[in-house]
Scaffold this active site. Sequence first.
Site, mmCIF file in Angstrom:
data_model
loop_
_atom_site.group_PDB
_atom_site.id
_atom_site.type_symbol
_atom_site.label_atom_id
_atom_site.label_comp_id
_atom_site.label_asym_id
_atom_site.label_seq_id
_atom_site.Cartn_x
_atom_site.Cartn_y
_atom_site.Cartn_z
ATOM 1 N N TYR A 143 -0.850 1.635 15.299
ATOM 2 C CA TYR A 143 -2.081 1.540 16.089
ATOM 3 C C TYR A 143 -2.159 0.223 16.867
ATOM 4 C CZ TYR A 143 -3.725 5.580 13.395
ATOM 5 O OH TYR A 143 -3.853 6.811 12.830
ATOM 6 N N LYS A 194 8.354 6.570 5.189
ATOM 7 C CA LYS A 194 9.288 7.557 5.763
ATOM 8 C C LYS A 194 10.635 6.846 5.899
ATOM 9 C CE LYS A 194 9.988 11.636 7.632
ATOM 10 N NZ LYS A 194 10.021 12.867 6.849
ATOM 11 N N ASP A 226 5.878 13.127 3.984
ATOM 12 C CA ASP A 226 5.740 14.592 4.034
ATOM 13 C C ASP A 226 5.624 15.163 2.623
ATOM 14 O OD1 ASP A 226 8.303 13.551 3.840
ATOM 15 O OD2 ASP A 226 9.277 15.174 4.925
ATOM 16 N N ASP A 250 -4.244 6.798 7.308
ATOM 17 C CA ASP A 250 -5.350 7.434 8.025
ATOM 18 C C ASP A 250 -5.398 8.920 7.646
ATOM 19 O OD1 ASP A 250 -7.328 8.028 9.802
ATOM 20 O OD2 ASP A 250 -6.199 7.541 11.618
ATOM 21 N N ASP A 254 -7.884 10.898 4.325
ATOM 22 C CA ASP A 254 -8.805 12.005 4.613
ATOM 23 C C ASP A 254 -8.439 13.238 3.788
ATOM 24 O OD1 ASP A 254 -10.369 10.597 6.311
ATOM 25 O OD2 ASP A 254 -10.087 11.900 8.043
#
Length: 361
Positions: A143, A194, A226, A250, A254
């Site tokens: 970001y 990852k 994943d 992020d 959630d």
Amino acid sequence: MAQQYRITLLPGDGIGPEIMAVAVDVLKVLEKKFDLQFEFQEALIGGAAIEATGEPLPAATLDICRNSDAVLLAAIGGYKWDSLPSHLRPEAGLLGLRAGLELFANLRPAKIIPQLIDASTLKREIVEGVDIMVVRELTGGIYFGKPKGIFDTETGEKRGVNTMAYTESEIDRIGRVAFETARKRQGKLCSVDKANVLEVSQLWRDRMTKLAAQYPDVELTHLYVDNAAMQLVRAPKQFDTIVTGNLFGDILSDAAAMLTGSIGMLPSASLGASGLGVFEPVHGSAPDIAGLDKANPLAQVLSTAMMLRYGLNQAAAADYLEKGVLQVLANGARTGDIMSSGMQLLGCRAMGEALIQVLEK
Ligand code: NAD
């Protein structure tokens, strides 16, 4: 002598002032119970600040926050300000607060509340007992990494670019928060990356592994993002504390939060380098029910418990408050968002009063 704390209150917009009023009442009860003394100072943020000063985060607000032991925020935003340019919108106030206080660690718990288990979309046997803390890096990663932008290429085609980058020190500081957090919980930390594809994740994994030597009481494991997403919905009980970068965090925070099924019950904490933290519900300002005394104040109350635990190191008061919330739900008290048959429907204020009654016992 009573332990004294200066708390900055940022009620913000929409249902913010209603739920903040409940949090303040709750803190006043805890003052008496735990020999604490809170000095409250209120400041403007979001739409309320735009109305009063023309900007979503007045400099005075940042100064007041810096000059306090913890910041309790409710929510910002509303339809009224949606058409303003992005740097003048209420959300800019929130981003400015995070940047201004260097809040690099975001803590998002996902804990199943037994009384509300049927609100989850997953089967009871999968979610019963789930108690996860996601520690997300908040001020680095893709970001913020550079270069970023949409560039013209030699062929005339446009190319969008973002950069996922972390320095060793950025990884280490979020790692330390995560290890310390895991230590206060079940002592299990899962680092998500990852590393099979991304170099930035290989560095992340190396640093987390190195840090683990300083926390022999915490068991560190690693998962690719994943697989972590799959495991979160397949067998969420295997997780205690999760640490991950900004983008993965992020999404995973959630997903983890939604295991619990109810937005009006979710707290969060954002911690900074100076030790100062901002504590706020995950939900927004709910303009559709603002001023109607319909809001669920419990996410704000649970954010207050996080403030006590992670911001002020008052674990006993935090435990007491969290138990009070469970008790009020066990008594059958419900706001509209978590209502089910046979329960007692209360407004925001009445839910606050029911909680106070439990806490005063
Ligand atoms: P929202 O979380 O405000 O509302 C989503 C839905 O959940 C609404 O139906 C609302 O009534 C309900 N809801 C939310 N909190 C509730 C509570 N405590 N009790 C009962 N019901 C509750 O999200 P939204 O509608 O997407 O956004 C509304 C405004 O809030 C926007 O301006 C948005 O930018 C802002 N927002 C702010 C924050 C924040 O302050 N951190 C976070 C998200 C959204």
